[in-house]
Design an enzyme around this catalytic site. Structure first.
Site, PDB file in Angstrom:
ATOM      1  N   ALA A   1       0.846  -1.207   0.000  1.00 20.98           N
ATOM      2  CA  ALA A   1       0.000   0.000   0.000  1.00 20.98           C
ATOM      3  C   ALA A   1       0.875   1.247   0.000  1.00 20.98           C
ATOM      4  CB  ALA A   1      -0.911   0.004   1.220  1.00 20.98           C
TER       5      ALA A   1
ATOM      6  N   THR B   1      10.990   0.867  -3.911  1.00 25.60           N
ATOM      7  CA  THR B   1      11.282   1.299  -5.274  1.00 25.60           C
ATOM      8  C   THR B   1      12.756   1.656  -5.463  1.00 25.60           C
ATOM      9  OG1 THR B   1      10.849   3.112  -6.823  1.00 25.60           O
ATOM     10  CG2 THR B   1      10.545   3.615  -4.520  1.00 25.60           C
ATOM     11  N   ASP B   2      13.201   1.599  -6.714  1.00 21.84           N
ATOM     12  CA  ASP B   2      14.584   2.013  -7.011  1.00 21.84           C
ATOM     13  C   ASP B   2      14.752   3.538  -6.932  1.00 21.84           C
ATOM     14  OD1 ASP B   2      13.199   2.750  -9.307  1.00 21.84           O
ATOM     15  OD2 ASP B   2      14.511   1.689 -10.707  1.00 21.84           O
ATOM     16  N   GLU B   3      13.622   4.272  -6.902  1.00 24.13           N
ATOM     17  CA  GLU B   3      13.726   5.742  -6.919  1.00 24.13           C
ATOM     18  C   GLU B   3      14.402   6.291  -5.662  1.00 24.13           C
ATOM     19  OE1 GLU B   3      10.459   8.035  -8.296  1.00 24.13           O
ATOM     20  OE2 GLU B   3       9.840   6.532  -9.741  1.00 24.13           O
TER      21      GLU B   3
ATOM     22  N   TYR C   1       7.583  11.728  -3.548  1.00 27.13           N
ATOM     23  CA  TYR C   1       7.279  10.284  -3.566  1.00 27.13           C
ATOM     24  C   TYR C   1       8.491   9.471  -3.123  1.00 27.13           C
ATOM     25  CZ  TYR C   1       7.017   5.553  -5.469  1.00 27.13           C
ATOM     26  OH  TYR C   1       7.083   4.192  -5.621  1.00 27.13           O
TER      27      TYR C   1
ATOM     28  N   LYS D   1       9.150   7.156   0.250  1.00 28.05           N
ATOM     29  CA  LYS D   1       9.475   5.727   0.208  1.00 28.05           C
ATOM     30  C   LYS D   1      10.818   5.484   0.916  1.00 28.05           C
ATOM     31  CE  LYS D   1       7.637   2.721  -1.546  1.00 28.05           C
ATOM     32  NZ  LYS D   1       6.554   1.792  -1.070  1.00 28.05           N
TER      33      LYS D   1
ATOM     34  N   LYS E   1       0.186   6.420 -15.364  1.00 25.11           N
ATOM     35  CA  LYS E   1       1.589   6.078 -15.580  1.00 25.11           C
ATOM     36  C   LYS E   1       1.862   5.998 -17.080  1.00 25.11           C
ATOM     37  CE  LYS E   1       1.866   5.542 -11.096  1.00 25.11           C
ATOM     38  NZ  LYS E   1       1.494   4.391 -10.319  1.00 25.11           N
TER      39      LYS E   1
ATOM     40  N   HIS F   1      12.938  16.013 -12.495  1.00 25.44           N
ATOM     41  CA  HIS F   1      12.837  14.737 -13.237  1.00 25.44           C
ATOM     42  C   HIS F   1      14.140  13.936 -13.182  1.00 25.44           C
ATOM     43  CE1 HIS F   1      11.006  12.930 -17.193  1.00 25.44           C
ATOM     44  NE2 HIS F   1      11.270  12.020 -16.271  1.00 25.44           N
TER      45      HIS F   1
HETATM   46  P1  NAD Z   1      -0.860   1.605  -6.933  1.00 27.39           P
HETATM   47  O1  NAD Z   1      -0.955   3.080  -6.767  1.00 27.39           O
HETATM   48  O2  NAD Z   1      -1.354   0.994  -8.195  1.00 27.39           O
HETATM   49  O3  NAD Z   1      -1.620   0.870  -5.739  1.00 27.39           O
HETATM   50  C1  NAD Z   1      -1.521   1.300  -4.403  1.00 27.39           C
HETATM   51  C2  NAD Z   1      -2.639   0.630  -3.611  1.00 27.39           C
HETATM   52  O4  NAD Z   1      -2.511   1.052  -2.250  1.00 27.39           O
HETATM   53  C3  NAD Z   1      -4.046   1.029  -4.081  1.00 27.39           C
HETATM   54  O5  NAD Z   1      -4.853  -0.118  -4.187  1.00 27.39           O
HETATM   55  C4  NAD Z   1      -4.530   1.962  -2.981  1.00 27.39           C
HETATM   56  O6  NAD Z   1      -5.933   1.923  -2.810  1.00 27.39           O
HETATM   57  C5  NAD Z   1      -3.801   1.400  -1.762  1.00 27.39           C
HETATM   58  N1  NAD Z   1      -3.642   2.403  -0.698  1.00 27.39           N
HETATM   59  C6  NAD Z   1      -3.196   3.677  -0.835  1.00 27.39           C
HETATM   60  N2  NAD Z   1      -3.215   4.299   0.357  1.00 27.39           N
HETATM   61  C7  NAD Z   1      -3.647   3.381   1.269  1.00 27.39           C
HETATM   62  C8  NAD Z   1      -3.860   3.427   2.678  1.00 27.39           C
HETATM   63  N3  NAD Z   1      -3.639   4.540   3.379  1.00 27.39           N
HETATM   64  N4  NAD Z   1      -4.306   2.312   3.308  1.00 27.39           N
HETATM   65  C9  NAD Z   1      -4.547   1.169   2.590  1.00 27.39           C
HETATM   66  N5  NAD Z   1      -4.378   1.087   1.256  1.00 27.39           N
HETATM   67  C10 NAD Z   1      -3.929   2.180   0.599  1.00 27.39           C
HETATM   68  O7  NAD Z   1       0.673   1.264  -6.687  1.00 27.39           O
HETATM   69  P2  NAD Z   1       1.596   0.161  -7.355  1.00 27.39           P
HETATM   70  O8  NAD Z   1       2.172   0.712  -8.589  1.00 27.39           O
HETATM   71  O9  NAD Z   1       0.874  -1.120  -7.374  1.00 27.39           O
HETATM   72  O10 NAD Z   1       2.763   0.088  -6.263  1.00 27.39           O
HETATM   73  C11 NAD Z   1       2.674  -0.795  -5.156  1.00 27.39           C
HETATM   74  C12 NAD Z   1       3.941  -0.659  -4.323  1.00 27.39           C
HETATM   75  O11 NAD Z   1       5.071  -0.989  -5.121  1.00 27.39           O
HETATM   76  C13 NAD Z   1       4.173   0.763  -3.816  1.00 27.39           C
HETATM   77  O12 NAD Z   1       4.694   0.671  -2.524  1.00 27.39           O
HETATM   78  C14 NAD Z   1       5.211   1.328  -4.771  1.00 27.39           C
HETATM   79  O13 NAD Z   1       6.004   2.284  -4.126  1.00 27.39           O
HETATM   80  C15 NAD Z   1       6.003   0.082  -5.106  1.00 27.39           C
HETATM   81  N6  NAD Z   1       6.647   0.082  -6.423  1.00 27.39           N
HETATM   82  C16 NAD Z   1       5.941   0.379  -7.558  1.00 27.39           C
HETATM   83  C17 NAD Z   1       6.571   0.320  -8.792  1.00 27.39           C
HETATM   84  C18 NAD Z   1       5.825   0.625 -10.072  1.00 27.39           C
HETATM   85  O14 NAD Z   1       6.466   0.731 -11.128  1.00 27.39           O
HETATM   86  N7  NAD Z   1       4.524   0.730 -10.060  1.00 27.39           N
HETATM   87  C19 NAD Z   1       7.925  -0.034  -8.871  1.00 27.39           C
HETATM   88  C20 NAD Z   1       8.621  -0.317  -7.688  1.00 27.39           C
HETATM   89  C21 NAD Z   1       7.970  -0.277  -6.483  1.00 27.39           C
HETATM   90  O1  DAU Z   2      11.142   3.233 -10.720  1.00 25.80           O
HETATM   91  C1  DAU Z   2      10.039   2.742 -10.025  1.00 25.80           C
HETATM   92  C2  DAU Z   2       8.932   3.765 -10.049  1.00 25.80           C
HETATM   93  O2  DAU Z   2       8.403   3.775 -11.362  1.00 25.80           O
HETATM   94  C3  DAU Z   2       7.831   3.469  -9.040  1.00 25.80           C
HETATM   95  O3  DAU Z   2       8.360   3.557  -7.748  1.00 25.80           O
HETATM   96  C4  DAU Z   2       6.670   4.454  -9.195  1.00 25.80           C
HETATM   97  O4  DAU Z   2       5.614   4.092  -8.316  1.00 25.80           O
HETATM   98  C5  DAU Z   2       6.193   4.407 -10.626  1.00 25.80           C
HETATM   99  O5  DAU Z   2       5.162   5.364 -10.814  1.00 25.80           O
HETATM  100  C6  DAU Z   2       7.335   4.657 -11.605  1.00 25.80           C
HETATM  101  O6  DAU Z   2       7.781   6.031 -11.525  1.00 25.80           O
HETATM  102  P1  DAU Z   2       8.134   6.895 -12.838  1.00 25.80           P
HETATM  103  O7  DAU Z   2       8.016   8.314 -12.499  1.00 25.80           O
HETATM  104  O8  DAU Z   2       9.409   6.437 -13.436  1.00 25.80           O
HETATM  105  O9  DAU Z   2       6.920   6.397 -13.799  1.00 25.80           O
HETATM  106  P2  DAU Z   2       5.959   7.189 -14.794  1.00 25.80           P
HETATM  107  O10 DAU Z   2       5.189   6.166 -15.551  1.00 25.80           O
HETATM  108  O11 DAU Z   2       5.209   8.270 -14.111  1.00 25.80           O
HETATM  109  O12 DAU Z   2       6.976   7.887 -15.810  1.00 25.80           O
HETATM  110  C7  DAU Z   2       7.898   7.119 -16.582  1.00 25.80           C
HETATM  111  C8  DAU Z   2       8.750   8.088 -17.389  1.00 25.80           C
HETATM  112  O13 DAU Z   2       7.911   8.704 -18.383  1.00 25.80           O
HETATM  113  C9  DAU Z   2       9.313   9.220 -16.584  1.00 25.80           C
HETATM  114  O14 DAU Z   2      10.592   9.566 -17.090  1.00 25.80           O
HETATM  115  C10 DAU Z   2       8.355  10.387 -16.817  1.00 25.80           C
HETATM  116  C11 DAU Z   2       7.879  10.133 -18.236  1.00 25.80           C
HETATM  117  N1  DAU Z   2       6.501  10.562 -18.516  1.00 25.80           N
HETATM  118  C12 DAU Z   2       5.505  10.138 -17.702  1.00 25.80           C
HETATM  119  C13 DAU Z   2       4.190  10.511 -17.914  1.00 25.80           C
HETATM  120  C14 DAU Z   2       3.090  10.043 -16.982  1.00 25.80           C
HETATM  121  C15 DAU Z   2       6.220  11.362 -19.627  1.00 25.80           C
HETATM  122  O15 DAU Z   2       7.112  11.724 -20.402  1.00 25.80           O
HETATM  123  N2  DAU Z   2       4.931  11.725 -19.855  1.00 25.80           N
HETATM  124  C16 DAU Z   2       3.896  11.341 -19.028  1.00 25.80           C
HETATM  125  O16 DAU Z   2       2.714  11.733 -19.288  1.00 25.80           O
END
Ligand code: NAD
Ligand code: DAU
Length: 351
Positions: free
Chosen positions: A83, A131-133, A157, A161, A196, A291
């Site tokens: 979450a 996350t790697d961020e 963000y 994290k 995203k 960025h």
């Molecule tokens: P997401 O935004 O799709 O999902 C997040 C979920 O958490 C949602 O279902 C939301 O309802 C729930 N949530 C938010 N606030 C809450 C709260 N206060 N209590 C209970 N539930 C709550 O996110 P995701 O992309 O699935 O990411 C999941 C995890 O993985 C996160 O911790 C994120 O940092 C990490 N992560 C994501 C990515 C990526 O590329 N998406 C990469 C690396 C790590």
């Molecule tokens: O690296 C892991 C992370 O990846 C996760 O921890 C985050 O939860 C996840 O959202 C993601 O973060 P990014 O910022 O890298 O993802 P996003 O899809 O938002 O953007 C990917 C790249 O694309 C980034 O360089 C920004 C660019 N971008 C994104 C959007 C939404 C655009 O150029 N235009 C856009 O409209």
């Protein structure tokens, strides 16, 4: 039967993880706790919602008394904590929501689990999905993130994290609380909220809407198919060493503009448009504040220690992902209009 708590299991990664665990481990009872923010959608889980080893609970990880009663009710053996508020652009507009859920929520969960398990951590495990961020930004061609790369988060963000990762490690060192952490690169795949890059651009290409490329489109991300992330989480949850961190990545770096061209190529083909037609939708817009230039993960530790490698090539995974979004326009319409909330009201409110 072991009771396992997955937080955020209605979101993108959490829903794939819940499905994997419910189907693979019949001796686990998976409790999915999710607040159902805009990003949480129970339509992601219709195929497992009636399974006997699965329970959904609507709730907030920031609510301490609620968490305490949930732990008393289910006496969890393990926690997989997904979450979070997860979108960088939203964190720039509204940082406090990220501090609340990602830091305060994680602290609450750690505190509750520690108090509940106090005196008997044997066989217990708290897995924090990160996350790697947190590592900051790499130069072009400038190496990879390793598990011991110093933290240097640059967005609200990633700072939230990073704070949560520090809290998890602090509980390990101070209380010998049984934790494991993973830091993963960018995920893509089915059921990702269309804010995203990849799902947003798939939806926009389909509807001939502009594709907002931030800055010059030169930023680099390392993309991993979501189900590969989940198989890594499975291995780390069961075999990862306590107190350790594991990086997860696809060794799959793409400059945004190159990825967008690949997406356009595949989509024009699937939509029966002449090759390159959708390139005219590319619109360069103001860059994201702060960025990060490049992310790239070195996942050698995970490979060498636990034998995990990704299964899917990017072109194949992207094609599969596009097919899913094209076949699930209703899902996209529901999440973009907020209609997904109705699913909870209809299916769950009276349970
Ligand atoms: P997401 O935004 O799709 O999902 C997040 C979920 O958490 C949602 O279902 C939301 O309802 C729930 N949530 C938010 N606030 C809450 C709260 N206060 N209590 C209970 N539930 C709550 O996110 P995701 O992309 O699935 O990411 C999941 C995890 O993985 C996160 O911790 C994120 O940092 C990490 N992560 C994501 C990515 C990526 O590329 N998406 C990469 C690396 C790590
Ligand atoms: O690296 C892991 C992370 O990846 C996760 O921890 C985050 O939860 C996840 O959202 C993601 O973060 P990014 O910022 O890298 O993802 P996003 O899809 O938002 O953007 C990917 C790249 O694309 C980034 O360089 C920004 C660019 N971008 C994104 C959007 C939404 C655009 O150029 N235009 C856009 O409209």
């Amino acid at each position: 039967m072991k009771n396992i708590l997955i937080t955020g299991g209605a979101g993108f990664i959490g829903s794939h993880l819940a499905r994997l665990f419910v189907n693979k481990y019949e001796d686990y009872h998976i409790v999915n706790l999710d607040k159902l923010t805009y990003a949480g959608n129970l339509e992601n889980l219709t195929d497992i919602e009636n399974k006997s080893n699965y329970t959904f609970v609507k709730g907030d990880i920031c609510d301490g008394p609620f968490l305490k009663s949930l732990f008393e009710q289910y006496d969890f053996d393990g926690v997989m904590h997904c979450a979070a508020e997860s979108h960088v652009d939203r964190s720039i507009k509204d940082p406090l929501a990220f501090i609340q859920t990602n830091i305060v929520g994680t602290a609450n969960l750690l505190h509750t689990a520690k108090n509940h398990w106090e005196g008997n951590f044997d066989g217990k495990r708290f897995y924090h999905i990160s996350t790697d961020e947190v590592y900051g930004s790499l130069e072009m061609g400038g190496g990879f993130f390793l598990e011991d790369t110093p933290y240097d988060p640059r967005s609200p963000y990633s700072a939230s994290k990073a704070s949560s990762d520090h809290l998890v490690r602090a509980f390990y060192h101070t209380y010998h609380f049984p934790v494991v952490i993973s830091n993963c690169s960018n995920n893509y795949g089915e059921n990702q909220f269309p804010e995203k890059l990849i799902p947003l651009f798939i939806n926009n290409i389909r509807h001939n809407r502009p594709l907002p490329v931030y800055g010059k489109g030169i930023n680099v991300r390392d993309w991993l198919y979501v189900q590969d992330h989940c198989t890594a989480i499975d291995v780390i949850f069961h075999k990862g060493r306590l107190g350790e961190t594991y990086n997860i990545g696809g060794h799959n770096e793409w400059q945004n503009i190159d990825l967008i061209h690949l997406l356009i190529k595949q989509m024009d083909q699937k939509l029966g448009r002449a090759e390159g037609t959708s390139k005219e939708l590319i619109t360069y817009v103001t860059d994201r504040a702060g960025h990060d230039l490049r992310y790239a993960i070195d996942a050698t530790k995970l490979k060498d220690e636990l034998g995990w490698v990704p299964s899917l090539q990017f072109e194949e995974g992207l094609s599969k992902t596009i097919d899913w979004y094209l076949a699930n326009q209703t899902w996209l319409d529901n999440v973009t209009s907020g209609n997904y909330q109705k699913y909870y009201d209809l299916q769950y409110a009276d349970r």
